[in-house]
Design a protein around this motif. Structure first.
Motif, PDB file in Angstrom:
ATOM      1  N   ASP A  32       0.859  -1.167   0.000  1.00 21.16           N
ATOM      2  CA  ASP A  32       0.000   0.000   0.000  1.00 21.16           C
ATOM      3  C   ASP A  32       0.907   1.233   0.000  1.00 21.16           C
ATOM      4  OD1 ASP A  32      -2.797   1.244   0.639  1.00 21.16           O
ATOM      5  OD2 ASP A  32      -1.397   2.116   2.096  1.00 21.16           O
ATOM      6  N   ALA A  33       0.592   2.245  -0.813  1.00 19.12           N
ATOM      7  CA  ALA A  33       1.480   3.401  -0.991  1.00 19.12           C
ATOM      8  C   ALA A  33       1.745   4.126   0.320  1.00 19.12           C
ATOM      9  CB  ALA A  33       0.905   4.359  -2.025  1.00 19.12           C
ATOM     10  N   VAL A  34       0.736   4.273   1.157  1.00 16.42           N
ATOM     11  CA  VAL A  34       0.921   4.954   2.445  1.00 16.42           C
ATOM     12  C   VAL A  34       1.842   4.132   3.337  1.00 16.42           C
ATOM     13  CG1 VAL A  34      -0.240   5.738   4.547  1.00 16.42           C
ATOM     14  CG2 VAL A  34      -1.283   6.169   2.305  1.00 16.42           C
ATOM     15  N   ARG A  35       1.616   2.813   3.387  1.00 13.56           N
ATOM     16  CA  ARG A  35       2.465   1.935   4.208  1.00 13.56           C
ATOM     17  C   ARG A  35       3.899   1.942   3.673  1.00 13.56           C
ATOM     18  NH1 ARG A  35       5.166   0.669   7.819  1.00 13.56           N
ATOM     19  NH2 ARG A  35       5.419  -1.447   8.581  1.00 13.56           N
ATOM     20  N   ALA A  36       4.056   2.021   2.368  1.00  9.91           N
ATOM     21  CA  ALA A  36       5.399   2.043   1.770  1.00  9.91           C
ATOM     22  C   ALA A  36       6.164   3.295   2.214  1.00  9.91           C
ATOM     23  CB  ALA A  36       5.308   1.984   0.255  1.00  9.91           C
ATOM     24  N   ARG A  37       5.491   4.455   2.214  1.00  6.49           N
ATOM     25  CA  ARG A  37       6.162   5.688   2.674  1.00  6.49           C
ATOM     26  C   ARG A  37       6.539   5.591   4.147  1.00  6.49           C
ATOM     27  NH1 ARG A  37       2.600   7.758  -1.178  1.00  6.49           N
ATOM     28  NH2 ARG A  37       0.926   8.127   0.307  1.00  6.49           N
ATOM     29  N   GLN A  38       5.647   5.018   4.957  1.00  6.72           N
ATOM     30  CA  GLN A  38       5.952   4.826   6.376  1.00  6.72           C
ATOM     31  C   GLN A  38       7.139   3.879   6.554  1.00  6.72           C
ATOM     32  OE1 GLN A  38       2.210   3.233   7.684  1.00  6.72           O
ATOM     33  NE2 GLN A  38       1.328   5.253   8.123  1.00  6.72           N
ATOM     34  N   LEU A  39       7.177   2.837   5.739  1.00  5.64           N
ATOM     35  CA  LEU A  39       8.266   1.866   5.824  1.00  5.64           C
ATOM     36  C   LEU A  39       9.603   2.489   5.459  1.00  5.64           C
ATOM     37  CD1 LEU A  39       9.118  -1.046   6.363  1.00  5.64           C
ATOM     38  CD2 LEU A  39       8.549  -1.566   3.977  1.00  5.64           C
TER      39      LEU A  39
END
Length: 158
Positions: free
Chosen positions: A135-142
């Motif tokens: 998920d794009a949001v989870r990727a940025r958080q990661l």
């Protein structure tokens, strides 16, 4: 100690991303077959064409589902752990102390589906670890999480 599966799955929408990629491959392969058949007919029986069509359609439908069941990832305080593949399975671990860069990428279809890929580069000859279909949001958080964790660990990242 047994090497277990990483705990996290990629986004369920990754199946659509992989299906789109498989469909593009099938369209190119089918186009090449049409050109070959037009230039120099292969004289295949009708059932061979049906079998080929079923195989290509199965590739578009089955492979994304299969990949979704296999592709996993996990981040701990000490390492990044990935499992990938659909035919051959690969599990890789990168210690935080070895991380050199953390990249975030969104292709056109991935962006449309709200997905992204996180790539963790180390000094390993095996290449970078890639977590595709997040998920794009989870990727940025990661990316933020890994950057902070890698920076906090002693090591020279080589």
């Amino acid at each position: 100690m047994n090497l277990r599966e990483p705990a996290q799955q990629v986004s369920a929408r990754a199946r659509w991303l992989w299906a789109g990629g498989a469909l593009a491959q099938v369209v190119v392969a089918a186009g090449a077959l049409v050109v070959v058949e037009w230039v120099s007919p292969l004289d295949l029986p009708w059932w061979a064409w049906v079998l080929l069509g079923v195989a290509l359609a199965s590739y578009v439908v089955v492979v994304p589902q299969w990949r979704y069941l296999v592709h996993r990832w996990e981040v701990t305080d000490t390492a990044v752990y990935t499992q990938t593949g659909w035919w051959a399975r690969e599990r890789r671990i990168a210690p935080m102390s070895r991380i050199q860069t953390v990249d975030h990428a969104e292709g056109a279809l991935a962006r449309l589906l709200g997905l992204a890929t996180v790539t963790v580069t180390t000094a390993s000859a095996a290449g970078a670890l890639e977590i595709a279909g997040l998920d794009a949001v989870r990727a940025r958080q990661l990316v933020d999480e890994l950057t902070l964790k890698a920076d906090a660990v002693e090591g020279d990242a080589t």
